[in-house]
Structures are given as C-alpha cells and as structure tokens.
Design a protein around this motif. Structure first.
Motif, PDB file in Angstrom:
ATOM      1  N   THR A  69       0.824  -1.215   0.000  1.00 41.54           N
ATOM      2  CA  THR A  69       0.000   0.000   0.000  1.00 41.54           C
ATOM      3  C   THR A  69       0.855   1.261   0.000  1.00 41.54           C
ATOM      4  OG1 THR A  69      -0.065   0.095   2.413  1.00 41.54           O
ATOM      5  CG2 THR A  69      -1.827  -1.141   1.330  1.00 41.54           C
ATOM      6  N   PRO A  99       5.198   2.300  -9.284  1.00 34.28           N
ATOM      7  CA  PRO A  99       4.093   1.913 -10.154  1.00 34.28           C
ATOM      8  C   PRO A  99       4.520   1.933 -11.616  1.00 34.28           C
ATOM      9  CG  PRO A  99       3.762   4.133  -9.312  1.00 34.28           C
ATOM     10  CD  PRO A  99       4.960   3.575  -8.593  1.00 34.28           C
ATOM     11  N   PRO A 161      -1.162  -5.258  -8.897  1.00 37.17           N
ATOM     12  CA  PRO A 161      -1.968  -4.089  -8.522  1.00 37.17           C
ATOM     13  C   PRO A 161      -1.213  -2.763  -8.634  1.00 37.17           C
ATOM     14  CG  PRO A 161      -2.340  -5.863  -6.970  1.00 37.17           C
ATOM     15  CD  PRO A 161      -1.211  -6.297  -7.835  1.00 37.17           C
ATOM     16  N   SER A 162       0.111  -2.802  -8.817  1.00 39.60           N
ATOM     17  CA  SER A 162       0.885  -1.576  -9.027  1.00 39.60           C
ATOM     18  C   SER A 162       0.929  -1.177 -10.505  1.00 39.60           C
ATOM     19  CB  SER A 162       2.319  -1.777  -8.533  1.00 39.60           C
ATOM     20  OG  SER A 162       2.502  -1.177  -7.288  1.00 39.60           O
ATOM     21  N   SER A 164      -0.729   0.028 -14.108  1.00 39.97           N
ATOM     22  CA  SER A 164      -1.844   0.686 -14.793  1.00 39.97           C
ATOM     23  C   SER A 164      -1.666   0.484 -16.286  1.00 39.97           C
ATOM     24  CB  SER A 164      -1.854   2.186 -14.497  1.00 39.97           C
ATOM     25  OG  SER A 164      -2.000   2.410 -13.115  1.00 39.97           O
ATOM     26  N   GLY A 188      -4.105  -2.540 -11.368  1.00 43.79           N
ATOM     27  CA  GLY A 188      -4.651  -1.438 -10.595  1.00 43.79           C
ATOM     28  C   GLY A 188      -5.615  -0.564 -11.387  1.00 43.79           C
ATOM     29  N   TYR A 189      -5.330  -0.422 -12.675  1.00 42.53           N
ATOM     30  CA  TYR A 189      -6.147   0.481 -13.494  1.00 42.53           C
ATOM     31  C   TYR A 189      -6.100   0.021 -14.938  1.00 42.53           C
ATOM     32  CZ  TYR A 189      -7.365   4.674 -16.226  1.00 42.53           C
ATOM     33  OH  TYR A 189      -7.935   5.548 -17.123  1.00 42.53           O
ATOM     34  N   ARG A 247      -5.474   4.816  -7.927  1.00 43.93           N
ATOM     35  CA  ARG A 247      -4.427   4.260  -7.064  1.00 43.93           C
ATOM     36  C   ARG A 247      -4.711   4.585  -5.598  1.00 43.93           C
ATOM     37  NH1 ARG A 247       0.461   2.024  -7.425  1.00 43.93           N
ATOM     38  NH2 ARG A 247       2.066   2.677  -5.957  1.00 43.93           N
TER      39      ARG A 247
END
Lengths: 261, 105
Positions: A69, A99, A161-162, A164, A188-189, A247
C-alpha cells in the motif's frame, strides 16, 4: 555501519518492495530504544531489530501490509516485560515497487502521458506494433519501447496491482485483444480511449467474446477524468489524474468532495 | 526516501554526517503527510521537505543538534503560534510530529 540503510538503498534501486520500521517513542522512557530500525521483507523475514523480540514480531505483521500500500503510519504497540507492559511508538513506512504505466498505442496522447507519468515516478512502457510511432525520438523518457503486437507483449508481462494500463490505439484490432489479456489479470487500473458510443460498441463485441459484465465494468472509458480536455496534453492530464485517483481508491463522487476519503 | 537519496549519497561520499527528519504522524490537514522527509547534511545542505517550508528552519536546527549528539529528537508543530512550543505555525492549521534521526543505522 549503515548496513540497513545500504540494504534499503539497494532494494529501492532494484525496485523491490520493502518496509522500514523505526521506534520513535515509548519504551518506558528507555531512550536506548528510540531510533532502533528494522527492515521487513514481503516474505515476513526481517533484518535488524527494534530491541525487543515480541515487538519485532508484532511490527513485522503490520509492516508487511504496508509494502504494497505504501502507507506510512505511527502505531503504538504494547509488549509485556518483567516490569509490566511497555508501550512503544513505532513508525512504519512501506516502499512498494514503483508503479508501472503500460501505454498501448504510441500516438499523440502517449507523448505527454509519458512525461506526466515519469514526473510522478512511474515506470513507463510503450507498446505499439507500428514501428513508425514507437520511436526513441518521440519517447526519450520511456523506460521501455516495445514494437510488437500489444496483446502478445502484455501477456508475457508481470501485471500486478501496481500496474496501470492505458489502451490508446483507437484500433479494435490492437485494443480489444489487449483488453482481453489485461482484464483476465489483477491490475490497478485499465482505461481505453474512445467516445461513449465507441465504448458501448466495444463492450458489446467483448461481451460476445466471453468477457463478463464485471470485467467490462473495470474498463475506464471514456478514458480520463472529465476535465473538458480538448487537446492531447489535456487528455493525457485527465488520464494521469484518473490513474492517480484510482491508485488512492478515490471514486467519482469523492474526487471533488473534500469531506469524503 | 527515493527523492532524497541522490543528495544523501552525494553528502556521504564527501564524508559528511547526515540527519533525516520524517513526518511520522499528522492530525488535521498538513502540507505533507507521514513519510515526508527532509535530509540535512553536516554542512547545512538540505534535500526534500517535511512541510513545504513553514517548519523547516526549526527542523534544520534540531537536525544539526542530532548530527552532533547522535541522539534522535521528536518535534511537534501545532495548530497556531500560541500553542506551539517552537512558535512556528503550520500554514494549513494541522499538527505534525517530526522524528529526527542521524543516519547511522
């Protein structure tokens, strides 16, 4: 001397996840503890000590969470000792790997988007099958430039998850296979360029190819926050702002509402 | 940490001692949140920030002390000048605690 610092520096350089814990107060006024440091790794192992084995064990558990996180917080821990319970204030800071932004489609929006993302310390990977677009001259700041079919490239990548993903080619033969690959993973995105009409038609085609409504709902489209963007630079800003908001877990309702987290 | 590393490395290569000040907690809104760092070299060079300027002078003063003694310090910057021991207010009206430690770990 400086063993932990050297190790932390090395891990940051290698872009590995780690957390640093520091005793910043408490310990029953025992000043020996203040400033004790410990590094915590994703596999729960640690290096260094906060000066108390029971405290180390409690902190390792929390520190491990912050690695992904990127949280930084001070928490008070209570540890039994011969003289009764001792309270320690421990500052814990997670250092996630930086990221990554994967830009699929090296067109005019990708150029300012790369600059914004690099400014925000994202690792930027540009993927485009068209060699004339994905050139070093156009993308001097990109960490990687890959001239191949995007879905094949993305398939081989470590997506987490890091990560995009901004899909910007405007061409269904590139965009759609890439979206299929990305939506099968945990990123993540994911955003895809195109008007509301384009998005509706694309969703329809992807649905016929077996994607679920839940997967389709993950695609941010039209891509970017609605800031009235009407040139490539503004569109890139809108996309980057949406990636940052995502994020930090901000939903549409909370972006302009300072009373909401 | 990433933002201050290049400067910290430069100072260490010159053989200077270094202190790192870190925002470790925040109440209300403050210019920079937990994790924000200001590094100070023995000769007084600065890198990074803990508040965007408002409390830096007091932090630098403490850092110089910490570099000399090796003893970490906890600083608190409060809501207004009256309530704040250091007589330095934060622009946004929050409270931050800043831990200052010599880089000898």
């Amino acid at each position: 001397m400086n063993e932990l610092y050297e190790e932390l520096k090395e891990l940051l350089k290698q872009e590995k996840g780690v957390a640093l814990a520091t005793v910043v107060g408490g310990g029953g006024g025992d000043e020996e503890h203040a400033g004790a440091n410990m590094l915590v790794y994703p596999n729960k192992s640690a290096r260094g000590t906060l000066g108390n084995a029971a405290l180390d064990a409690l902190v390792i558990e929390d520190a491990r969470q912050t690695i992904w996180t990127g949280q930084a917080l001070t928490r008070t821990y209570s540890v039994e000792s011969e003289t009764g319970a001792l309270a320690f204030d421990v500052f814990i800071e997670g250092y996630p790997p930086p990221p990554t932004l994967i830009i699929v489609g090296a067109g005019h929006i990708a150029i300012p988007l790369t600059i914004f993302a690099k400014t925000l310390n994202y690792r930027v990977v540009i993927v485009d099958a068209r060699a004339a677009f994905a050139t070093r001259e156009r993308f001097p700041l990109a960490d990687e430039l890959i001239v191949e079919w995007p879905d094949e490239v993305v398939e081989k990548m470590d997506l987490n998850p890091s990560t995009s993903v901004a899909v910007l080619t405007h061409d269904p033969k590139f965009d759609e296979p890439t979206l299929k690959v990305v939506l099968a993973r945990n990123v993540g995105y994911v955003g895809a360029i195109g008007s509301r009409k384009t998005k509706a038609e694309r969703d329809e085609r992807l649905k016929k190819q077996g994607l679920t409504a839940e997967q389709l709902a993950q695609i941010h489209g039209p891509i970017g926050l609605n800031i009235g963007a009407n040139n490539p630079e503004e569109t890139a800003l809108a996309i980057m702002a949406e990636i940052v908001a995502r994020r930090h877990g901000k939903d549409a309702a909370s972006i302009l509402n300072w009373n909401k987290k | 940490m990433r933002d201050i590393l290049p400067d910290v490395e430069r100072w260490r290569e010159r053989g200077e001692k270094v202190a790192i000040a870190t925002v470790v907690s925040m109440a209300g809104s403050a210019p920079r949140g937990p994790g924000a760092k200001l590094a100070v070299s023995e000769s007084g060079e600065l890198s990074g920030s803990v508040s965007g300027g408002c409390v830096e002078p007091a932090v630098v003063h403490s850092a110089m002390q910490v570099i000399k003694t090796g003893k970490p310090e906890m600083l608190e910057f409060g809501i207004s000048e009256e309530e704040n021991f250091e007589k330095i207010g934060l622009a946004c009206g929050g409270t931050i605690r800043v831990f200052v430690q010599r880089l000898d770990w």
